[in-house]
Design a protein around this motif. Structure first.
Motif, PDB file in Angstrom:
ATOM      1  N   GLU A  24       0.773  -1.239   0.000  1.00  0.00           N
ATOM      2  CA  GLU A  24       0.000   0.000   0.000  1.00  0.00           C
ATOM      3  C   GLU A  24       0.807   1.293   0.000  1.00  0.00           C
ATOM      4  O   GLU A  24       0.247   2.357  -0.188  1.00  0.00           O
ATOM      5  CB  GLU A  24      -0.980  -0.005   1.173  1.00  0.00           C
ATOM      6  N   THR A  25       2.101   1.260   0.159  1.00  0.00           N
ATOM      7  CA  THR A  25       2.887   2.478   0.355  1.00  0.00           C
ATOM      8  C   THR A  25       2.764   3.464  -0.801  1.00  0.00           C
ATOM      9  O   THR A  25       2.478   4.644  -0.586  1.00  0.00           O
ATOM     10  CB  THR A  25       4.367   2.133   0.590  1.00  0.00           C
ATOM     11  N   ALA A  26       2.953   3.016  -2.023  1.00  0.00           N
ATOM     12  CA  ALA A  26       2.888   3.931  -3.172  1.00  0.00           C
ATOM     13  C   ALA A  26       1.490   4.505  -3.337  1.00  0.00           C
ATOM     14  O   ALA A  26       1.327   5.706  -3.602  1.00  0.00           O
ATOM     15  CB  ALA A  26       3.324   3.223  -4.447  1.00  0.00           C
ATOM     16  N   LEU A  27       0.485   3.682  -3.170  1.00  0.00           N
ATOM     17  CA  LEU A  27      -0.888   4.157  -3.299  1.00  0.00           C
ATOM     18  C   LEU A  27      -1.225   5.137  -2.181  1.00  0.00           C
ATOM     19  O   LEU A  27      -1.862   6.169  -2.414  1.00  0.00           O
ATOM     20  CB  LEU A  27      -1.859   2.978  -3.299  1.00  0.00           C
ATOM     21  N   ARG A  28      -0.768   4.845  -0.974  1.00  0.00           N
ATOM     22  CA  ARG A  28      -0.994   5.762   0.151  1.00  0.00           C
ATOM     23  C   ARG A  28      -0.412   7.139  -0.167  1.00  0.00           C
ATOM     24  O   ARG A  28      -1.056   8.163   0.036  1.00  0.00           O
ATOM     25  CB  ARG A  28      -0.351   5.199   1.422  1.00  0.00           C
ATOM     26  N   ASP A  29       0.795   7.152  -0.728  1.00  0.00           N
ATOM     27  CA  ASP A  29       1.433   8.425  -1.055  1.00  0.00           C
ATOM     28  C   ASP A  29       0.666   9.167  -2.142  1.00  0.00           C
ATOM     29  O   ASP A  29       0.537  10.394  -2.099  1.00  0.00           O
ATOM     30  CB  ASP A  29       2.883   8.200  -1.473  1.00  0.00           C
ATOM     31  N   ARG A  30       0.151   8.438  -3.120  1.00  0.00           N
ATOM     32  CA  ARG A  30      -0.645   9.091  -4.176  1.00  0.00           C
ATOM     33  C   ARG A  30      -1.940   9.657  -3.610  1.00  0.00           C
ATOM     34  O   ARG A  30      -2.349  10.773  -3.965  1.00  0.00           O
ATOM     35  CB  ARG A  30      -0.939   8.112  -5.318  1.00  0.00           C
ATOM     36  N   LEU A  31      -2.604   8.910  -2.744  1.00  0.00           N
ATOM     37  CA  LEU A  31      -3.831   9.422  -2.139  1.00  0.00           C
ATOM     38  C   LEU A  31      -3.556  10.656  -1.296  1.00  0.00           C
ATOM     39  O   LEU A  31      -4.335  11.621  -1.315  1.00  0.00           O
ATOM     40  CB  LEU A  31      -4.513   8.333  -1.302  1.00  0.00           C
TER      41      LEU A  31
END
Length: 105
Positions: A24-31
């Protein structure tokens, strides 16, 4: 950033949060980036609403989204935090779209 990208990332966040929390790290950063980009137009829309109680509720939503994104997950499990970010992103996207329509009119 388009509204389609925002919707795609919100849907992806739910999938990742439920099935693949370790990814989830990359998606968390995009959100979090979506929240940062959408917060100002969402706040502008909230400030334009004449109804006092509705106006305050919208401003609280914007504040909660900014706070959640800025403070990180803390003790919240990563998947749950990702879902919170997704929900805040969806809310701010709705407000930002309303602001865009209001100012284009």
């Amino acid at each position: 950033m388009s509204l389609v990208d925002v919707v795609r990332d919100v849907q992806l966040a739910w999938t990742v949060a439920q099935a693949l929390p370790e990814k989830e790290t990359a998606l968390r950063d995009r959100l979090r980036a979506h929240i940062a980009a959408l917060a100002d137009p969402a706040e502008a829309y909230a400030r334009s609403v004449a109804d006092g109680s509705h106006h305050l509720a919208l401003l609280r939503d914007v504040h909660r989204a900014r706070t959640t994104a800025a403070n990180g997950p803390g003790d919240t499990p990563p998947g749950e935090y990702l879902m919170q970010l997704a929900e805040h992103t969806k809310t701010l996207a709705r407000y930002a779209l309303a602001e865009s329509r209001r100012t284009d009119a």
